[in-house]
Design a protein around this motif. Structure first.
Motif: not given
Length: 340
Positions: A129-132, A157-163, A243-254
């Motif tokens: 699940v991608l955060g937003g 697993e079920v993963a909820m990805l955010g920052s 430069r910025r907060r974690a974005h979608t690609a960062d959360t996926q890779r992590f």
């Protein structure tokens, strides 16, 4: 294909919804490089997108896929970028005539940004699940629980990805108006949603690093509920913390590094329909290509009771144009990676 006007109407504007056909297919998430290239070419070169470009005064370029992507990236930056580097809620809304607004909605439907579709498989290795924004986090977690409770099988697993992105004042007001906890960050909302929707009081596993800055810190909490796969709530650090907060690609890779993705793993991504093309292509770049896994991406079905008491947000033509641009940029990044 949708019944799309090729030029601004000269007579009375038709205000009813246009007739639409099947959505234009996105690049397949289980295919090799040639099929991904062909999938991008098909989506980008589809008649609806060509008509949208023409409506905004553009001339379709001659050349290969790289030339098309370069043109569309530059053209959309000029005509469809209403964020200007800001977060999505802060984007301005363009003043479009009714005929153009209708065209935008029809094109968005044809390109897969409007209608939710069910998962393509009965079972997956992982459900992500991608955060937003806050309301989206709640709705997506609830939809993931709905899929599991109605028969979707997940072997991993079920993963909820955010920052650790701080919530905006608007997000806090939205939560408060719905009688929900006043969380501080995106990952807090995901965590609250997991405990609320899955009925789990506390995490059974915790890990993380507090680096003193939200762009560099990370956290992982795992919950277990009888009869369901483990549910992990993960906050990722930024790959460019200065430069910025974690974005979608960062959360996926992590997440991929934590779960140890294997070739052939089938991964289901859950987001909102408007973000499906963009986030699907991001997942192809960050997960499918380097790990050899399969990717399916679905949007939350708004007809499913989501248990959040939050109203479904109204999506404007400007929002759809912005996310068509996001999909173009995600495909350009994917193409660049495949060309290396």
């Amino acid at each position: 294909m949708p019944d799309l006007p090729a030029s601004p109407p000269s007579g009375p504007v038709r205000t009813g919804p246009p007739t639409v056909g099947p959505d234009v297919a996105l690049p397949a998430g289980t295919a090799g490089v040639p099929a991904m290239i062909a999938g991008m070419s098909g989506w980008l070169g589809a008649d609806p997108l060509r008509r949208l470009v023409a409506r905004f005064g553009g001339t379709w370029p001659a050349g290969d896929l790289a030339d098309t992507l370069r043109f569309l990236d530059e053209f959309s930056a000029l005509h469809w970028d209403f964020r200007g580097g800001r977060e999505r809620p802060d984007a301005r809304e363009p003043d479009l005539d009714p005929g153009t607004a209708e065209l935008v909605r029809a094109v968005a439907t044809a390109l897969g940004l409007v209608r939710p579709v069910p998962p393509a498989r009965p079972a997956y290795a992982h459900l992500v699940v991608l955060g937003g924004l806050a309301h989206a986090c709640l709705r997506r977690v609830a939809y993931a629980a709905h899929l599991l409770h109605t028969g979707l099988r997940v072997h991993g697993e079920v993963a909820m990805l955010g920052s650790f992105r701080p919530l905006s004042d608007w997000e806090r007001r939205t939560l408060a108006d719905a009688g929900l906890p006043a969380d501080e960050t995106e990952v807090d909302v995901l965590d609250t949603a997991v405990r609320r929707v899955f009925g789990v009081p506390a995490a059974v596993e915790r890990d993380g690093v507090d680096a003193g800055h939200p762009h560099q810190s990370w956290s992982s909490r795992t919950y277990r509920s009888a009869g369901l796969p483990p549910v992990r709530v993960l906050a990722a650090p930024s790959s460019e913390p200065q430069r910025r907060r974690a974005h979608t690609a960062d959360t996926q890779r992590f997440w991929a590094g934590h779960v140890q993705l294997a070739p052939g793993d089938a991964v289901l991504m859950v987001t909102a329909p408007i973000y499906v093309p963009f986030q699907h292509c991001d997942a192809l770049r960050t997960l499918a290509v380097p790990y050899g896994c399969g990717i399916d991406t679905v949007g939350v079905d708004p007809t499913i009771a989501d248990l959040t008491r939050l109203p479904e947000p109204t999506l404007s033509p400007g929002r759809y144009l912005q996310e068509i641009r996001s999909a173009i940029r995600a495909m350009r990044a994917l193409h660049d990676q495949l060309a290396r």
